[in-house]
Motif scaffolding. Structure first.
Motif, PDB file in Angstrom:
ATOM      1  N   LEU A  28      29.521-130.476 -31.696  1.00  0.00           N
ATOM      2  CA  LEU A  28      28.869-131.670 -31.751  1.00  0.00           C
ATOM      3  C   LEU A  28      27.785-131.733 -33.045  1.00  0.00           C
ATOM      4  O   LEU A  28      27.509-130.874 -33.566  1.00  0.00           O
ATOM      5  N   THR A  29      27.837-133.038 -33.618  1.00  0.00           N
ATOM      6  CA  THR A  29      26.742-133.442 -34.513  1.00  0.00           C
ATOM      7  C   THR A  29      25.775-134.190 -33.758  1.00  0.00           C
ATOM      8  O   THR A  29      25.979-135.115 -33.273  1.00  0.00           O
ATOM      9  N   LEU A  30      24.761-133.329 -33.564  1.00  0.00           N
ATOM     10  CA  LEU A  30      23.557-133.822 -32.970  1.00  0.00           C
ATOM     11  C   LEU A  30      22.368-134.208 -33.778  1.00  0.00           C
ATOM     12  O   LEU A  30      21.949-133.577 -34.921  1.00  0.00           O
ATOM     13  N   LYS A  31      21.966-135.614 -33.609  1.00  0.00           N
ATOM     14  CA  LYS A  31      20.683-136.021 -34.456  1.00  0.00           C
ATOM     15  C   LYS A  31      19.683-135.994 -33.374  1.00  0.00           C
ATOM     16  O   LYS A  31      19.691-136.640 -32.375  1.00  0.00           O
ATOM     17  N   VAL A  37      19.212-132.804 -38.134  1.00  0.00           N
ATOM     18  CA  VAL A  37      20.685-133.141 -37.508  1.00  0.00           C
ATOM     19  C   VAL A  37      21.270-131.564 -37.486  1.00  0.00           C
ATOM     20  O   VAL A  37      21.180-130.720 -38.354  1.00  0.00           O
ATOM     21  N   VAL A  38      21.926-131.368 -36.466  1.00  0.00           N
ATOM     22  CA  VAL A  38      22.325-129.964 -36.143  1.00  0.00           C
ATOM     23  C   VAL A  38      23.618-130.107 -35.657  1.00  0.00           C
ATOM     24  O   VAL A  38      24.144-131.208 -35.007  1.00  0.00           O
ATOM     25  N   GLU A  39      24.913-129.138 -36.230  1.00  0.00           N
ATOM     26  CA  GLU A  39      26.173-129.069 -35.948  1.00  0.00           C
ATOM     27  C   GLU A  39      26.243-127.953 -35.280  1.00  0.00           C
ATOM     28  O   GLU A  39      25.994-126.659 -35.822  1.00  0.00           O
ATOM     29  N   ALA A  40      26.739-128.117 -33.990  1.00  0.00           N
ATOM     30  CA  ALA A  40      26.819-126.861 -33.087  1.00  0.00           C
ATOM     31  C   ALA A  40      27.564-126.954 -31.871  1.00  0.00           C
ATOM     32  O   ALA A  40      28.033-128.161 -31.371  1.00  0.00           O
ATOM     33  N   LYS A  41      27.983-125.944 -31.458  1.00  0.00           N
ATOM     34  CA  LYS A  41      29.136-125.817 -30.019  1.00  0.00           C
ATOM     35  C   LYS A  41      28.155-125.949 -29.041  1.00  0.00           C
ATOM     36  O   LYS A  41      27.408-125.230 -28.744  1.00  0.00           O
ATOM     37  N   ALA A  42      28.628-126.844 -28.263  1.00  0.00           N
ATOM     38  CA  ALA A  42      27.972-127.223 -26.876  1.00  0.00           C
ATOM     39  C   ALA A  42      28.440-125.979 -25.842  1.00  0.00           C
ATOM     40  O   ALA A  42      29.570-125.937 -25.732  1.00  0.00           O
ATOM     41  N   LYS A  43      27.504-125.371 -25.271  1.00  0.00           N
ATOM     42  CA  LYS A  43      27.831-124.336 -24.167  1.00  0.00           C
ATOM     43  C   LYS A  43      27.276-124.493 -22.997  1.00  0.00           C
ATOM     44  O   LYS A  43      28.238-124.121 -21.994  1.00  0.00           O
ATOM     45  N   ASP A  44      26.432-125.047 -22.681  1.00  0.00           N
ATOM     46  CA  ASP A  44      25.930-125.290 -21.275  1.00  0.00           C
ATOM     47  C   ASP A  44      24.594-126.264 -21.142  1.00  0.00           C
ATOM     48  O   ASP A  44      24.158-126.492 -22.002  1.00  0.00           O
ATOM     49  N   LEU A  45      24.506-126.743 -19.853  1.00  0.00           N
ATOM     50  CA  LEU A  45      23.314-127.497 -19.563  1.00  0.00           C
ATOM     51  C   LEU A  45      22.638-126.838 -18.329  1.00  0.00           C
ATOM     52  O   LEU A  45      23.074-125.967 -17.592  1.00  0.00           O
ATOM     53  N   LEU A  46      21.034-126.760 -18.810  1.00  0.00           N
ATOM     54  CA  LEU A  46      20.475-126.249 -17.914  1.00  0.00           C
ATOM     55  C   LEU A  46      18.965-126.749 -17.660  1.00  0.00           C
ATOM     56  O   LEU A  46      18.757-127.581 -18.458  1.00  0.00           O
TER      57      LEU A  46
END
Length: 86
Positions: A28-31, A37-46
């Motif tokens: 994802l590209t997260l703002k 701005v972070v480009e990162a792989k979504a792993k989990d929600l906690l």
């Protein structure tokens, strides 16, 4: 926005999109609301102490991003989602 601000739950549909991104390990590209701005792989929600986080992997490092600190996220499969409060 300080990290001590009271947590504001995000909209259920936005949460569901993040859950889907985690299941498929989408990059994802997260703002963030801070402007980062972070480009990162979504792993989990906690959830920790009644605060929800998205666990992502960026440049080989794991980060926990508070859901209410995410302004928007995007991916070609889901488009751009502007995160709103519940």
């Amino acid at each position: 926005m300080s990290m001590n601000d009271e947590y504001q739950p995000i909209n259920c549909d936005d949460y569901d999109n993040l859950e889907l991104a985690c299941q498929h390990h989408l990059v994802l590209t997260l703002k963030l609301r801070s402007g980062e701005v972070v480009e990162a792989k979504a792993k989990d929600l906690l959830m920790r102490k009644k605060v929800e986080y998205l666990v992502v992997e960026a440049s080989g490092e794991q980060r926990d991003l508070r859901l209410d600190h995410i302004e928007s996220f995007s991916h070609p499969e889901i488009g751009t989602v502007v995160v709103s409060a519940e």
